[in-house]
Design an enzyme around this catalytic site. Structure first.
Site, PDB file in Angstrom:
ATOM      1  N   GLU A  57      35.063  -0.818  -5.734  1.00 19.96           N
ATOM      2  CA  GLU A  57      34.871  -2.154  -5.165  1.00 19.96           C
ATOM      3  C   GLU A  57      36.135  -2.957  -5.415  1.00 19.96           C
ATOM      4  O   GLU A  57      36.701  -2.894  -6.509  1.00 19.96           O
ATOM      5  CB  GLU A  57      33.709  -2.916  -5.832  1.00 19.96           C
ATOM      6  CG  GLU A  57      32.342  -2.411  -5.488  1.00 19.96           C
ATOM      7  CD  GLU A  57      31.221  -3.271  -6.095  1.00 19.96           C
ATOM      8  OE1 GLU A  57      31.487  -4.437  -6.476  1.00 19.96           O
ATOM      9  OE2 GLU A  57      30.107  -2.766  -6.203  1.00 19.96           O
TER      10      GLU A  57
HETATM   11  C1  FCB Z   1      29.974  -6.703  -8.019  1.00 20.17           C
HETATM   12  C2  FCB Z   1      28.698  -6.073  -7.511  1.00 20.17           C
HETATM   13  C3  FCB Z   1      28.517  -6.162  -6.022  1.00 20.17           C
HETATM   14  C4  FCB Z   1      28.985  -7.487  -5.474  1.00 20.17           C
HETATM   15  C5  FCB Z   1      30.369  -7.826  -5.970  1.00 20.17           C
HETATM   16  C6  FCB Z   1      30.918  -9.127  -5.442  1.00 20.17           C
HETATM   17  O1  FCB Z   1      29.818  -7.096  -9.324  1.00 20.17           O
HETATM   18  O2  FCB Z   1      28.649  -4.713  -7.879  1.00 20.17           O
HETATM   19  O3  FCB Z   1      27.184  -5.877  -5.728  1.00 20.17           O
HETATM   20  O4  FCB Z   1      28.075  -8.478  -5.768  1.00 20.17           O
HETATM   21  O5  FCB Z   1      30.384  -7.857  -7.367  1.00 20.17           O
END
Ligand code: FCB
Length: 399
Positions: free
Chosen positions: A311
């Site tokens: 992410e």
């Molecule tokens: C992370 C989460 C994801 C999203 C992002 C912005 O902590 O895993 O689900 O909310 O942040």
């Protein structure tokens, strides 16, 4: 100074991430659904239909593949698959299996997360992660998930951001329900131990149920930066919030790195970003280099476990800022690769504008979603980022 371009290595994951509760809609049997309908929390609005991706996942995948992505991280919903203890829904397992096959048909390699913040209500009622037998129950769910992930899925994530689960548990004990928790609460130690045990039990179950899969988990990296003289305070602050979870991944097949911003630490703990710092819609400081710091810190703690950025992104309604953010972030990924870090992939957060744990306002998406019609519209940032999957050249920020 300009650098020569860094090419994306063969086999590198290039994609976007989502989580079931944030996009599916009507996840009515989950603990979050109940929290969303309980008065007195900081949750501003309920998820309701979300992006209706439970029905529209084919459209989501079509768009991602068209944009140029080769990988898609999504999660499966425990509350749907095991709606009552020990009762596993074949129909829901089939639903998620169709998603795996649908991704493969479109040229998207699926990365599947088993747990992304939500649990079935019955699991919460029996005491959640710290109750006796919770690791075994999660492992049983992981074993049954073999029906979804045993073929065609290379990467399986057991638990998303266990460190945030422990922090949220710490906050909940202090009466604060929401995400992210207000301030930077102390993680609940018992929850830390419980989620590590659940991860190890699920990994063992998956070794049997999905022997070809590479198993890992994904950690929220807050990029703790010490002010001069605050190095020891920072290390002590970071250990229970981050490093203990990275250490627990030393025997894993890969580790997910998730970062958005930084947290600076002074002698007395975290200090706010300067008043004139640019902030995003989540109020986090705009700080594209975060991912580079997170990769290097994770590598230092985890040893030689392969790294995947699972992410990374920004909540903004100014899409040009999103491109700028990703340009800065990808420069960092390029430098990490140039320096020989074992980075195996990059998955942006998020494919869609979605339900950000309490509110639809922070828009992280590469694709906009109309709340009424559910119509999807790729943003310029989505086109730009996806196209890098075709040119295979990482951008460099001007420096
Ligand atoms: C992370 C989460 C994801 C999203 C992002 C912005 O902590 O895993 O689900 O909310 O942040």
């Amino acid at each position: 100074m300009t650098h020569t371009a860094t090419r994306i290595p063969d086999g590198f994951l290039w994609g976007a991430s989502t989580a079931a509760h944030q996009i599916e809609g009507n996840n009515t049997n989950s603990d979050w659904w109940r929290k969303e309908h309980t008065p007195g929390t900081r949750i501003a609005e309920p998820s309701l239909d979300a992006c209706d991706s439970y029905h529209r996942w084919r459209e989501d995948m079509d768009l991602l593949a068209d944009l140029g992505f080769t990988d898609y991280r999504f999660s499966i919903e425990w509350a749907r698959i095991e709606p009552a203890p020990g009762h596993f829904s074949r129909a829901e397992l089939d639903h998620y299996r169709r998603m795996v096959e649908g991704a493969l048909e479109r040229g998207l390699r699926p990365m599947v997360t088993l747990h992304h913040f939500t649990v079935p209500q019955w699991f919460e009622e029996r005491g959640g992660w710290t109750a006796d037998g919770s690791a075994e129950l999660f492992a049983r769910f992981a074993e049954r998930s073999g029906a979804v992930v045993s073929e065609g899925v290379r990467h399986v994530c057991t638990i998303n951001e266990p460190n945030m689960i422990a922090v949220m548990a710490g906050a909940a004990k202090a009466g604060d329900v929401g995400f992210p928790p207000a301030g930077l609460p102390t993680p609940d130690e018992e929850t830390t131990e419980a989620v590590i045990a659940a991860h190890l039990a699920a990994k063992a179950a998956l070794r049997v149920a999905a022997p070809g899969a590479l198993i890992g988990w994904t950690i929220a990296n807050q990029v703790y930066q010490p002010l001069p003289g605050a190095e020891e305070v920072t290390a002590a602050y970071r250990y229970p919030r981050e490093d203990v979870f990275i250490e627990a991944a030393r025997e894993d097949d890969w580790i997910g790195v998730q970062s958005y911003t930084r947290t600076r630490i002074g002698p007395d703990g975290p200090i706010p970003a300067p008043g004139d710092a640019e902030r995003t819609l989540t109020q986090w400081e705009y700080y594209p280099p975060a991912v580079g710091h997170a990769l290097r810190h994770t590598a230092a703690v985890a040893g030689d476990v392969p790294l995947i950025v699972t992410e990374n992104g920004i909540a903004t309604d100014d899409d040009a800022r999103r491109i700028d953010y990703y340009t800065g972030a990808l420069s960092e990924v390029a430098s990490a690769l140039d320096d020989g870090l074992d980075v195996r992939g990059y998955l942006a957060w998020s494919a869609l504008d979605n339900y950000e744990w309490g509110s639809y306002r922070p828009t992280f998406g590469l694709i906009a979603v109309d709340a009424r019609s559910f119509e999807r519209t790729p943003k310029p940032s989505g086109r730009w980022l996806g196209a890098i999957g075709r040119t295979r050249e990482l951008p460099r920020a001007a420096s």
